[in-house]
Design an enzyme around this catalytic site. Structure first.
Site, PDB file in Angstrom:
ATOM      1  N   GLU A 279       0.796  -1.239   0.000  1.00 54.24           N
ATOM      2  CA  GLU A 279       0.000   0.000   0.000  1.00 54.24           C
ATOM      3  C   GLU A 279       0.822   1.279   0.000  1.00 54.24           C
ATOM      4  OE1 GLU A 279      -2.731  -0.351   3.301  1.00 54.24           O
ATOM      5  OE2 GLU A 279      -3.812  -2.007   2.381  1.00 54.24           O
TER       6      GLU A 279
ATOM      7  N   ASN B 270       2.143  -5.167  -3.219  1.00 58.75           N
ATOM      8  CA  ASN B 270       0.739  -5.475  -2.918  1.00 58.75           C
ATOM      9  C   ASN B 270      -0.043  -4.186  -2.635  1.00 58.75           C
ATOM     10  OD1 ASN B 270      -1.204  -7.648  -2.245  1.00 58.75           O
ATOM     11  ND2 ASN B 270      -1.089  -6.877  -0.139  1.00 58.75           N
TER      12      ASN B 270
ATOM     13  N   HIS C 159     -10.326  -6.073  -2.319  1.00 57.96           N
ATOM     14  CA  HIS C 159     -11.416  -5.906  -1.348  1.00 57.96           C
ATOM     15  C   HIS C 159     -12.544  -5.176  -2.072  1.00 57.96           C
ATOM     16  CE1 HIS C 159      -8.957  -7.210   2.006  1.00 57.96           C
ATOM     17  NE2 HIS C 159      -8.012  -6.361   1.654  1.00 57.96           N
TER      18      HIS C 159
ATOM     19  N   GLU D  31      -6.081 -10.750  -1.149  1.00 54.47           N
ATOM     20  CA  GLU D  31      -6.901 -10.496   0.048  1.00 54.47           C
ATOM     21  C   GLU D  31      -8.379 -10.425  -0.321  1.00 54.47           C
ATOM     22  OE1 GLU D  31      -5.465  -7.153   2.337  1.00 54.47           O
ATOM     23  OE2 GLU D  31      -3.367  -7.632   1.914  1.00 54.47           O
TER      24      GLU D  31
ATOM     25  N   ASP E  39     -12.122 -10.303  -0.738  1.00 57.35           N
ATOM     26  CA  ASP E  39     -13.426 -10.390  -0.079  1.00 57.35           C
ATOM     27  C   ASP E  39     -14.390  -9.501  -0.852  1.00 57.35           C
ATOM     28  OD1 ASP E  39     -12.534  -7.896   0.980  1.00 57.35           O
ATOM     29  OD2 ASP E  39     -12.240  -8.715   2.984  1.00 57.35           O
TER      30      ASP E  39
HETATM   31  C1  XIL Z   1      -6.192  -6.153   8.344  1.00 54.97           C
HETATM   32  C2  XIL Z   1      -6.522  -7.299   9.266  1.00 54.97           C
HETATM   33  O1  XIL Z   1      -7.427  -8.147   8.609  1.00 54.97           O
HETATM   34  C3  XIL Z   1      -7.108  -6.792  10.563  1.00 54.97           C
HETATM   35  O2  XIL Z   1      -7.242  -7.839  11.498  1.00 54.97           O
HETATM   36  C4  XIL Z   1      -6.217  -5.686  11.142  1.00 54.97           C
HETATM   37  O3  XIL Z   1      -6.853  -5.125  12.255  1.00 54.97           O
HETATM   38  C5  XIL Z   1      -5.923  -4.613  10.126  1.00 54.97           C
HETATM   39  O4  XIL Z   1      -5.354  -5.198   8.964  1.00 54.97           O
HETATM   40  N1  XIL Z   1      -4.898  -4.544   3.692  1.00 54.97           N
HETATM   41  C6  XIL Z   1      -3.905  -5.392   4.136  1.00 54.97           C
HETATM   42  C7  XIL Z   1      -4.139  -6.247   5.325  1.00 54.97           C
HETATM   43  O5  XIL Z   1      -2.854  -5.492   3.501  1.00 54.97           O
HETATM   44  O6  XIL Z   1      -2.974  -6.434   6.086  1.00 54.97           O
HETATM   45  C8  XIL Z   1      -5.242  -5.689   6.185  1.00 54.97           C
HETATM   46  O7  XIL Z   1      -5.505  -6.645   7.213  1.00 54.97           O
HETATM   47  C9  XIL Z   1      -6.486  -5.398   5.371  1.00 54.97           C
HETATM   48  C10 XIL Z   1      -6.182  -4.357   4.319  1.00 54.97           C
END
Ligand code: XIL
Length: 302
Positions: A127, A169, A206, A235, A237
């Site tokens: 990020e 990422n 996401h 990641e 969802d």
């Molecule tokens: C999130 C986790 O799922 C949570 O448990 C934590 O509180 C915050 O981080 N992008 C990412 C992940 O790269 O590491 C993040 O994970 C979600 C967004």
């Protein structure tokens, strides 16, 4: 195949999930995780705050729990994440300049060395690009050490663990026309042309009604892959429910399958109740561990 991992293996891909060490004692959770997935990402346990709570005092206890569980069950591990503006330990949040640059590099080296030979791919930098229309970098303490901090992190990771694939990422990099996607693309293209060691791009993916699966998602995957890097959906969802959610999961899965260098998909949790999203039902299993329509759509597409 009758599980996500078996179905994904049929095309030489993996299907993964994020795991929280604190949930491994929940047998419903660990049974599903063990049955369905063959790639594991630590949801929080390998991040900077977890692994270096005090400067130069590394703590791998929780990360090792996840690594050991994965290895004992024959699974590979994606490392997440070596350098990030967020979830930094307090001591690092207050640092700047050369001191911070060196501390970041020492962190990358220390963590990648501990896990040397055991990680399929590391999210070396997470990020680092800004949202909105600039296409530029996100402001952060790391960015203020000089914009070459990202390539420095990748070189340190390669030196520490030459066998791991090294990924960049990010989120909101799914729509090919988005300025942020273009900014990341330019960086990866530049790294490839100058020989900075990078092997893969992670699309967090996401999705929600404000940020839906873009129609050009496969184009984004194809364009990154054409730079000579693997692409991983890291990641996933998708907020929603029922057949509409299932259709979105199907689209994402099909887009990956359609691109040879899209090597695997990871969902960000097992059951809806395990999700980092406070409300909503963005995953493949309901809170009781039952397979949702989204699960069936993914399985049938793989
Ligand atoms: C999130 C986790 O799922 C949570 O448990 C934590 O509180 C915050 O981080 N992008 C990412 C992940 O790269 O590491 C993040 O994970 C979600 C967004």
């Amino acid at each position: 195949g009758s599980t996500l991992q078996d179905a994904a293996k049929g095309s030489g891909r993996y299907f993964g999930t994020a795991i929280a060490a604190s949930r491994l004692n929940d047998s419903t959770y660990s049974t599903i995780a063990n049955r369905e997935f063959n790639m594991i990402t630590a949801e929080n346990e390998m991040k900077m705050d977890a692994t270096e709570p005090n400067q130069n005092q590394f703590n791998f206890s929780q990360g090792d729990r996840i690594l050991n569980w994965a290895q004992q069950n024959g699974k590979q591990v994606r490392g997440h994440a070596l350098a990030w503006y967020s979830q930094q330990p307090g001591w690092m949040q207050n640092m700047s300049g050369t001191q911070l640059r060196n501390a970041m590099l020492n962190h990358v080296t220390g963590v990648a060395t501990h896990y040397k030979g055991k990680i399929y791919a590391w999210d070396v930098v997470n990020e680092a690009f800004a949202d909105g229309s600039s296409g530029g970098r996100r402001d952060s303490n790391l960015e203020r050490t000089g914009s070459d901090w990202i390539e420095a992190a990748f070189r340190a990771a390669r030196a520490a663990d030459p066998g791991a694939k090294l990924c960049y990422n990010d989120y909101n990099t799914d729509d090919w026309t988005h300025a942020k996607t273009q900014g990341v693309y330019r960086m990866v293209s530049d790294f490839k042309s100058r020989g900075v060691p990078i092997d893969c791009v992670g699309l967090q993916s996401h999705f929600n009604p404000q940020s839906p699966v873009p129609a050009n998602y496969q184009t984004t995957i194809e364009r990154f892959a054409a730079l000579g890097v693997d692409v991983q959906i890291t990641e996933l969802d998708i907020e929603g429910s029922g057949q509409q959610q299932a259709e979105n999961f199907r689209k994402v899965t099909q887009a990956c399958l359609n691109v040879a260098r899209c090597t695997g998909i990871t969902v960000w949790g097992v059951r809806d109740t395990d999700s980092w999203r406070a409300s909503g039902t963005p995953l493949l299993f309901d809170g009781s561990g039952n397979k949702k329509a989204a699960y069936t759509a993914v399985l049938d597409t793989l």
